[in-house]
Enzyme design. Structure first.
Site, short mmCIF file in Angstrom:
data_model
loop_
_atom_site.label_atom_id
_atom_site.label_comp_id
_atom_site.label_asym_id
_atom_site.label_seq_id
_atom_site.Cartn_x
_atom_site.Cartn_y
_atom_site.Cartn_z
N TYR A 149 80.49 -4.35 11.03
CA TYR A 149 79.48 -3.49 11.74
C TYR A 149 78.57 -4.18 12.32
CZ TYR A 149 81.47 0.80 9.34
OH TYR A 149 82.29 1.60 8.96
N LYS A 200 89.54 -8.88 0.97
CA LYS A 200 90.82 -9.43 1.40
C LYS A 200 90.97 -10.69 1.68
CE LYS A 200 94.76 -7.73 2.95
NZ LYS A 200 95.66 -7.47 1.93
N ASP A 233 93.74 -3.23 -0.18
CA ASP A 233 94.80 -2.52 -0.43
C ASP A 233 95.24 -1.86 -1.95
OD1 ASP A 233 95.32 -5.09 -0.78
OD2 ASP A 233 96.83 -5.25 0.59
N ASP A 257 83.10 1.93 3.34
CA ASP A 257 83.22 3.12 4.10
C ASP A 257 84.53 3.91 3.57
OD1 ASP A 257 82.64 5.05 6.37
OD2 ASP A 257 84.11 4.03 7.37
N ASP A 261 85.16 7.50 1.20
CA ASP A 261 86.09 8.64 1.57
C ASP A 261 87.21 9.06 0.52
OD1 ASP A 261 84.22 9.08 3.66
OD2 ASP A 261 85.99 9.52 5.00
C1 IPM Z 1 79.51 6.79 7.33
C2 IPM Z 1 80.04 7.06 8.62
C3 IPM Z 1 79.49 6.01 9.70
C4 IPM Z 1 80.02 4.40 8.86
C5 IPM Z 1 79.99 6.05 11.02
C6 IPM Z 1 79.40 7.34 11.63
C7 IPM Z 1 79.39 4.87 11.93
O1 IPM Z 1 81.46 6.97 8.55
O2 IPM Z 1 78.31 6.80 7.08
O3 IPM Z 1 80.32 6.88 6.21
O4 IPM Z 1 81.05 4.04 9.25
O5 IPM Z 1 79.14 4.06 8.28
MN MN Z 2 82.43 7.00 6.55
#
Ligand code: IPM
Ligand code: MN
Ligand code: NAD
Length: 364
Positions: A149, A200, A233, A257, A261
């Protein structure tokens, strides 16, 4: 910019909160979180001063504003915390405003910790069989200021058949060490017994070799914590197969990130999980893990719980543990009583779910 001072009768200590609803469902869930926050603050006799900023796609498309250059300094000077909704709009395919505002604040305020708890509040919310909160209580601790990032890279011969695009993975000793140390300190402070570092390093032989070496050094300082390593992974597969293996997971920016999720998917989806972008002791930013959800935006169906729990995390960070606890208890009650939006099996709209939580915390 809209300012509002919300005073309660006794007002023990006043906190200044910047509010950035942003785009899409951010504009729907943040007003609900603010409503619940105000009710909880009133119930506990605290004073908050809210300042709303209209940064997002509408403003960007209107006048080109993303993150004003003086914003980081202004937040450091004038605010205790920031509550943000989400950024992202199909009308801005480059996501330039999202990157400038969200990543800009993470980087410029040096918010190096991204704390993303994934807690199973009710067993009916997980797609896994026979799992309860004691099996699914994972905190993903994501490095938040480096890695892929960092924005280092570029194009060469863009748009031609010979095009080259590079994206550098920046890992500094200081950056890796401070996030790994934070993970161990967090585990000690919260009574977690296990920390798993995920990388990784079998493929990324330079950057993630640094993670390996730093992890070995730091873990030796915490003999009371069981520490382990897993390649990313395998980690994601193991999270789905048996999440009870994990308590604290520490990893790099991109992997965190993704892992957060996956973690959200184990506990009810993106409508539920909160996130803290933190530099201990400094102005920090709290947001739901989810994005602007254009597929459901404007329909009054987005779940406000992720935003409410982000506001609760913010209160905890500010030392208002009573308010944070009240808000979390309210969320637990809403889930138990199915007073939620449809994604969690309820029948309420976003605003009605917010009203329910507001009334619940006010009665605490
Ligand atoms: C998050 C989002 C952001 C990230 C995006 C929108 C840049 O996915 O906050 O999880 O990747 O950090
Ligand atoms: Mn995200
Ligand atoms: P998303 O998180 O917006 O949505 C993913 C899925 O989760 C969708 O099906 C959506 O309907 C659902 N969802 C999200 N929030 C929900 C809620 N509160 N209640 C119920 N369901 C919810 O991810 P995406 O679709 O990949 O991204 C959409 C936009 O948001 C993109 O522009 C992306 O860049 C941006 N984004 C921003 C942030 C942020 O600001 N922190 C985070 C992630 C994505």
């Amino acid at each position: 910019m809209v300012e509002e001072s919300f005073k309660t009768s006794s007002g023990k200590s006043r906190k200044r909160i910047a509010v950035i609803p942003g785009d899409g469902v951010g504009k729907e869930v943040i007003p609900e979180a603010v409503k619940v926050l105000k009710a909880a603050a009133a119930a506990c006799g605290r004073e908050i001063h809210l300042t709303e900023f209209d940064w997002g796609a509408d403003r960007f498309l209107r006048d080109g504003t993303t993150l004003p250059v003086d914003a980081p300094e202004m937040f450091r000077r004038e605010h205790d915390a920031i509550l943000l909704g989400a950024l992202g709009d199909p009308r801005v395919p480059s996501n330039q405003h999202g990157a400038d505002i969200l990543l800009g604040l993470r980087f410029k305020l040096d918010l190096y910790v991204n704390l993303r708890p994934c807690i199973l509040f009710d067993e009916r919310l997980t797609p896994l069989k026979n799992r309860t909160e004691k099996d699914v209580n994972i905190c993903v601790i994501r490095e938040n200021t480096e890695g892929l990032y960092s924005g280092v890279g570029g194009f060469f011969k863009k748009g031609t058949a010979d095009e080259i695009a590079t994206q550098e993975d920046i890992n500094t000793r200081k950056g890796v060490e401070r996030i790994i140390r934070y993970a161990f300190e967090f585990a000690v402070a919260r009574g977690y017994k296990r920390v798993c570092m995920s990388d990784k390093s079998n493929a990324l032989a330079f950057g993630h070799d640094l993670w390996q070496r730093v992890f070995k050094e730091v873990r030796s300082e915490y003999p009371g914590i069981e520490s382990s390593h897993m390649f990313i992974d395998n980690l994601l597969m193991q999270m789905v197969r048996d999440p009870s293996q994990f308590q604290v997971i520490v990893t790099c920016n991109l992997f965190g990130d993704i892992a957060s999720d996956v973690g959200a998917g184990l506990v009810g989806g993106l409508g539920v999980t909160p996130s803290g972008n933190i530099h201990p002791g400094r102005v920090s930013l709290f947001e739901p893990v989810h994005g602007s959800a254009p597929d459901i935006a404007g329909k009054n169906i987005a779940n406000p719980i992720g935003a409410v729990l982000a506001a609760a995390m913010m209160c905890e960070y500010l030392g208002w543990n009573d308010i944070a606890r009240g808000m979390e208890e309210g969320v637990r009650a809403a889930i138990r009583e199915r007073a939620t939006t449809v994604d969690l099996g309820g029948a309420l709209g976003t605003r009605a779910a917010g009203d329910w939580l507001e009334n619940k915390v006010a009665a605490c």
